[in-house]
Scaffold this active site. Structure first.
Site, PDB file in Angstrom:
ATOM      1  N   ALA B  17       0.942  -1.158  -0.063  1.00  0.00           N
ATOM      2  CA  ALA B  17       0.057   0.057   0.115  1.00  0.00           C
ATOM      3  C   ALA B  17       0.954   1.256   0.069  1.00  0.00           C
ATOM      4  O   ALA B  17       0.820   2.105  -1.071  1.00  0.00           O
ATOM      5  CB  ALA B  17      -0.987  -0.194   1.093  1.00  0.00           C
ATOM      6  N   SER B  41       9.717   1.150   8.623  1.00  0.00           N
ATOM      7  CA  SER B  41      10.799   0.608   9.404  1.00  0.00           C
ATOM      8  C   SER B  41      10.929  -0.864   9.095  1.00  0.00           C
ATOM      9  O   SER B  41      10.054  -1.601   8.850  1.00  0.00           O
ATOM     10  CB  SER B  41      10.434   0.469  11.286  1.00  0.00           C
ATOM     11  OG  SER B  41      11.067  -0.447  11.752  1.00  0.00           O
ATOM     12  N   GLU B  51      -1.032 -11.690  -3.410  1.00  0.00           N
ATOM     13  CA  GLU B  51      -0.205 -12.174  -4.547  1.00  0.00           C
ATOM     14  C   GLU B  51      -0.866 -12.216  -5.992  1.00  0.00           C
ATOM     15  O   GLU B  51      -0.214 -12.328  -6.901  1.00  0.00           O
ATOM     16  CB  GLU B  51       0.631 -13.355  -4.328  1.00  0.00           C
ATOM     17  CG  GLU B  51       1.483 -12.954  -2.996  1.00  0.00           C
ATOM     18  CD  GLU B  51       2.449 -14.107  -2.919  1.00  0.00           C
ATOM     19  OE1 GLU B  51       3.700 -13.938  -2.423  1.00  0.00           O
ATOM     20  OE2 GLU B  51       2.183 -15.449  -3.105  1.00  0.00           O
ATOM     21  N   ALA B  52      -1.951 -12.417  -6.087  1.00  0.00           N
ATOM     22  CA  ALA B  52      -3.035 -12.424  -7.210  1.00  0.00           C
ATOM     23  C   ALA B  52      -3.690 -11.016  -7.407  1.00  0.00           C
ATOM     24  O   ALA B  52      -3.931 -10.502  -6.374  1.00  0.00           O
ATOM     25  CB  ALA B  52      -3.987 -13.589  -7.068  1.00  0.00           C
ATOM     26  N   LYS B  80      -2.721 -14.358 -15.222  1.00  0.00           N
ATOM     27  CA  LYS B  80      -3.624 -14.725 -14.522  1.00  0.00           C
ATOM     28  C   LYS B  80      -5.080 -14.485 -15.572  1.00  0.00           C
ATOM     29  O   LYS B  80      -5.275 -13.166 -15.660  1.00  0.00           O
ATOM     30  CB  LYS B  80      -3.926 -14.165 -13.111  1.00  0.00           C
ATOM     31  CG  LYS B  80      -5.062 -14.606 -12.385  1.00  0.00           C
ATOM     32  CD  LYS B  80      -5.274 -13.545 -11.033  1.00  0.00           C
ATOM     33  CE  LYS B  80      -6.530 -14.005 -10.223  1.00  0.00           C
ATOM     34  NZ  LYS B  80      -6.865 -13.011  -9.080  1.00  0.00           N
ATOM     35  N   GLU B 344     -11.217 -13.165  -3.762  1.00  0.00           N
ATOM     36  CA  GLU B 344     -11.363 -12.517  -5.294  1.00  0.00           C
ATOM     37  C   GLU B 344     -10.108 -11.561  -5.533  1.00  0.00           C
ATOM     38  O   GLU B 344     -10.361 -10.668  -6.370  1.00  0.00           O
ATOM     39  CB  GLU B 344     -12.595 -11.855  -5.324  1.00  0.00           C
ATOM     40  CG  GLU B 344     -13.912 -12.858  -5.700  1.00  0.00           C
ATOM     41  CD  GLU B 344     -13.633 -13.553  -6.966  1.00  0.00           C
ATOM     42  OE1 GLU B 344     -12.986 -13.417  -7.654  1.00  0.00           O
ATOM     43  OE2 GLU B 344     -14.752 -14.255  -7.297  1.00  0.00           O
ATOM     44  N   ILE B 348      -5.050  -5.571  -3.583  1.00  0.00           N
ATOM     45  CA  ILE B 348      -4.311  -4.493  -4.455  1.00  0.00           C
ATOM     46  C   ILE B 348      -5.392  -3.591  -5.294  1.00  0.00           C
ATOM     47  O   ILE B 348      -5.083  -2.500  -5.316  1.00  0.00           O
ATOM     48  CB  ILE B 348      -3.450  -5.096  -5.095  1.00  0.00           C
ATOM     49  CG1 ILE B 348      -2.430  -5.480  -4.300  1.00  0.00           C
ATOM     50  CG2 ILE B 348      -2.851  -4.144  -6.260  1.00  0.00           C
ATOM     51  CD1 ILE B 348      -1.066  -6.357  -5.070  1.00  0.00           C
TER      52      ILE B 348
END
Lengths: 446, 501
Positions: B17, B41, B51-52, B80, B344, B348
């Site tokens: 993010a 940090s 990761e998808a 994908k 789903e 991200i």
């Protein structure tokens, strides 16, 4: 298998529109459709000026443009001309102004460059506004450059003639014409287009608009055929003037219910469709004809009905979805009307706004963005034009516009203006275009 | 106006993010005189969220001017085409939710209505064969969409499966090259302005105070600024989505390279499988009321396809959304703004929506209430609509084989979802919306894939004579099959396009 029976109770234009559209879309193997004729059209003058999407409706039921224009005496409409509502008069058209330059919204760009003082400063960058002022018309060339090919247009026309055309089409699609309402007793679905709600128990939600009107049709008052509907603010209300090929329709709207010949109450049903009665047209909503609203809602309600048509007419869920979409469409369109009244300097009266309308106005006033809600029918710049036209100028501009340089922007602005100028040069006068393409028998501007 | 102009932004936290925000801001606001500082940090770990991804990420990267092959190489990415859902509708089921349509409309009526009509005559209802991305995924095929929109080989979208840690690293390099300042340090205090409660500065361990006009909280679940300092509050959605933990591990890749993610429903949740170029990511998302951490880890490890490559790591979370994503001069992006399980791959996507909307509503120093309201309105719609869509996967099932599934069965559902399902069950109509990640084809994929079949179809579909229906449907099926036949194998395509090794 017995066919499902649909009975349309005629009255306003929505009945004839529904007859043609349903007749074309619902398979005659499963549905029988009756249209009950009910004399002259209710509030027909309110439907004499369309939005641009009526063209799509006609296409879907296979009514060609020339056929429509000839039989309904249609002239072309590039927008609505609002006089007396804001600091100066302005035209609200069916396309956004200019073009985004370097990713910046056109209005922000004009503001940032200090080129914007009033809405008049936007005129050079709108093809329909300039064409309307010059009295010229040619349909957009779909293969042309973006600025001159992406505008759209509507019509001024004779609603009674349109109703006849639609009913003729409906008959050819197998819709049966009947004279008495008794057939509705055995109907699986009654479409009430009489102009008055059938089920009295329904809640009617009132809005504050005008309360009475007087409508007239006159022989053409000008030697030029206008490309705009004129919406002029007056002391006691406002006046609409729309010219088709053979006559001028004039409607005076009054805030006072005693002043006009006919009373009306703006508002809508909270449930247009309950059980086997579906109210459409003025039976479901009464909204005054700004931006072709009454006609436009008729069209969209009918299209929505077909999109959601219940395979089983006793199932409540499609009705519920129809009501949900319809009512929020009504409310968002009313927001536009309420803002039109509330932000005008013409009258010292109170016009309440919904929270959504207030939010929309406040976001624009703060930073020039148009908030979009689901079920909002108007183009972004219909709202922009309303706000700017009535003197609301954004306090801040898009931060992305801040570092644009005049030397980068000016050549692009000049190019837009020039493309439009060139396009206008090759456009015929409105009257010439009609005479050549689609003149009605009694075309008055030969 | 100028004295109100935002001149400094501090981003707190450097995970996916944080670095996406930094990169997004510096790419789009590069002409502004704006200093952007990111504080992170190394001592605080980051959660490798999702990761998808969804196809939207490609537009984000394009706007940044990032070269796709280069990015895929750096993040060891695969393509994908969708997600395979196993054992969801009932044990033994499998369907793919693709990035694309199932067939095209015929006479302005959705293709699936014709399928429903044919099904009443005994035809097979599985939509797979009418979707190019589903069939390509099933055959392990991939190539970039054809540029001609009339070619069936153009009829899909795609996303990536990648190492989110490497993506953050890639964006860090991108951002630092463009002048973003990075400070290594731990925040020990947050100072508020007495007059309006805005954040004035954050204090670091070394005693320095970092001031800014706007603070973006990318600190993760704990919400260091938005919650610990500003006490914005949290909407708890665990009554709808009860999973509250995940245990993850990487393993060796086995078998051919597959262009899709898999989500398998299990007795107390579900397990993901995300194939990257060099390894496979796995994780069991579960509800701690119904399984212990040790049992969950053991169950996850038992389902690995190859040798385990990392120690199991357990994460705790609470599904829900911050009451206000933007409060005072603080915007919560990423897990600090809310959490929805990665069923789903929306982690991200929601970060990206937050960044895009923040840029759209970029404020002045005083963060006007109207800007906050509009931003929060859009983010709330995004979160609620993803929530309902995730919930659909749990609800559209006949499973009752464990206490977890029986709990789901007896759960009270949000009316917004039951309503949508009722309409679909009646006549196959999807309740559409403009804002939100998942549009009509996604809802269709899950409904049909999990056994929600409409009782009837759109009556207008009857215009096509019944006799010619098999021919119509068969034609599309053949076109899809032939197109898939002509496509490259996914593994081969990766090797020539973006090989990381």
């Amino acid at each position: 298998m017995t066919r499902q029976r649909i009975v349309i109770l005629g009255g306003d234009l929505s009945g004839a529109m529904a007859a043609a559209y349903l007749g074309h879309h619902l398979p005659s193997k499963t549905y029988e459709i009756f249209y009950v004729n009910n004399g002259p059209l209710v509030k027909s003058e309110w439907c004499a000026s369309s939005y641009s999407d009526l063209r799509k409706f006609n296409q879907k039921i296979k009514i060609g443009e020339a056929e429509f224009a000839k039989s309904c005496a249609a002239s072309l409409k590039l927008g609505e001309n609002y006089t007396g509502w804001g600091p100066s008069s302005y035209i609200n058209s069916f396309v956004d102004y200019g073009a985004n330059i370097m990713g910046v919204n056109f209005i922000d760009l004009m503001l940032q460059q200090g080129l914007y003082n009033s809405i008049d400063d936007l005129i050079p960058y709108s093809l329909p506004v300039r064409a309307a002022k010059e009295g010229k018309f040619l349909p957009p060339d779909t293969k042309g450059r973006p600025i001159v090919s992406d505008f759209d247009y509507g019509y001024h026309f004779n609603p009674q003639a349109y109703a006849s055309l639609l009913l003729g089409r409906a008959k050819s699609f197998g819709v049966e014409m009947v004279q008495t309402r008794s057939i509705s007793e055995s109907a699986d679905l009654i479409i009430n287009a009489t102009g008055t709600p059938l089920n009295e128990t329904d809640n009617f939600m009132s809005w504050i608009g005008c309360k009475s009107y007087t409508a007239r049709s006159l022989a053409p008052q000008s030697s030029k055929l206008s490309l705009t509907t004129d919406i002029t603010a007056k002391d006691k209300g406002w006046t609409l003037t729309a010219s088709d090929q053979t006559q001028d329709i004039v409607i005076d709207f009054f805030f006072d219910e005693e002043m006009g010949e006919h009373q009306h109450h703006c508002g809508r049903l909270s449930k247009p469709w309950s059980d086997r009665v579906l109210n459409i047209g003025f039976a479901a909503i009464c909204v005054e004809p700004l931006m072709g609203s009454p006609l436009r809602l008729m069209q969209h309600d009918i299209e929505r009905l077909v999109k959601l048509f219940p395979p089983n007419l006793t199932d409540p869920i499609e009705r519920e979805e129809y009501n949900r979409q319809t009512v929020s469409t009504y409310d968002r369109l009313w927001d536009y009307h309420a803002l039109q009244y509330a932000s005008s300097s013409a009258w010292q009266r109170d016009f309440p706004l919904t929270a959504k309308a207030t939010h929309k106005r406040d976001v624009f006033a703060a930073r020039g963005r148009i908030v979009t809600y689901e079920e909002d029918m108007l183009f972004r710049d219909n709202w922009t034009t309303l706000f700017l036209g009535q003197g609301i100028t954004p306090q801040r501009i898009d931060p992305f516009a801040e570092n644009l340089k005049a030397k980068d922007v000016n050549p692009q602005l000049n190019a837009i203006e020039k493309i439009i100028t060139q396009a206008l040069r090759s456009m015929p006068r409105h009257e010439e275009f009609i005479a050549k393409q689609c003149a009605a028998r009694r075309f008055a501007y030969k | 106006m100028d004295n109100k102009k935002v001149t400094s932004i501090v981003i707190v936290g450097g995970g996916t993010a944080g670095w996406m925000t930094a990169a997004g801001l510096c790419a789009t606001l590069r002409n502004q005189e704006l200093s952007i500082t990111l504080i992170e940090s190394a001592a605080i770990g980051t959660v490798g969220v999702g990761e998808a991804t969804l196809p939207h990420i490609r537009f984000f990267n394009q706007r940044l001017g990032i070269n796709e092959a280069e990015l895929m190489k750096a993040t060891k990415a695969t393509f994908k085409l969708g997600i395979e859902f196993k054992d969801w509708g009932k044990i033994g089921d499998s369907y793919i939710h693709p990035f694309g349509n199932f067939g095209e409309d015929i006479a302005r009526v959705g293709f699936h209505h014709y399928v429903s009509r044919a099904a009443q005559q005994g035809f097979d209802i599985h939509l797979d064969k009418w979707s190019l991305p589903v069939m390509a995924a099933r055959h392990g095929k991939f190539q970039l969409p054809h540029p001609d929109p009339n070619n069936i080989l153009s009829s899909f979208g795609f996303a990536y499966q990648f190492d989110a840690g490497l993506y953050a690293k890639f964006l860090r390099a991108f951002s630092e090259k463009r002048g973003i300042k990075r400070i290594e340090g731990r925040i020990i205090d947050v100072n508020l302005r007495s007059e309006n409660g805005f954040i004035s500065s954050v204090k670091l361990e070394d005693g320095s105070d970092i001031e800014a006009d706007i603070f973006i909280d990318c600190s993760g679940f704990r919400g260091l600024l938005i919650e610990q300092a500003l006490e914005t509050g949290y909407k708890d959605w665990t009554n709808f989505l009860p999973c509250d933990r995940a245990v993850t591990a990487a393993c060796e890749h086995e078998g051919p390279s597959l262009p899709y993610t898999t989500a398998t429903a299990k007795s107390a949740g579900w397990q993901w499988r995300i194939p990257l170029q060099h390894r496979t990511g796995n994780g069991y998302v579960y509800c701690s009321d119904h399984i212990s951490d040790d049992e969950a880890a053991a169950s996850m490890l038992a389902d690995l396809e190859g040798d385990q490559r990392s120690e199991p790591k357990t994460l705790r979370f609470k599904t829900g959304q911050r009451n206000k994503s933007w409060h005072k001069n603080c915007i919560a992006i990423g897990l600090s703004g809310g959490f929805l399980e990665p069923l789903e791959s929306t982690g991200i996507f929601l970060i990206q929506e937050a960044i895009t909307n923040f840029i759209e509503m970029f404020p002045t120093k005083d963060c006007p209430q109207i800007d906050q309201d509009e931003y929060n309105r859009i983010m709330d719609l995004n979160f609620e609509r993803v929530r309902d869509f995730l919930l659909l996967h749990y609800v559209a099932t006949t499973r009752d084989d464990s206490p977890f599934w029986r709990h789901i069965r007896d759960m009270e559902l949000p009316e917004s979802l039951t309503y949508k399902m009722e309409l679909f069950k009646s006549s196959g109509r999807v309740v559409s919306y403009d804002v939100g990640a998942f549009k009509d084809p996604s809802w269709l994929a899950v409904y049909y894939g999990q056994g929600i079949i409409p009782r009837a179809y759109d009556p207008v579909a009857d215009h096509i004579p019944l006799e010619s229906l098999p021919q119509h449907l068969g034609k599309v099926e053949n076109e899809v099959a032939q197109a898939v036949e002509s496509m490259s194998r996914h593994g081969d395509y990766i090797r020539q396009y973006c090989n990381a090794a």
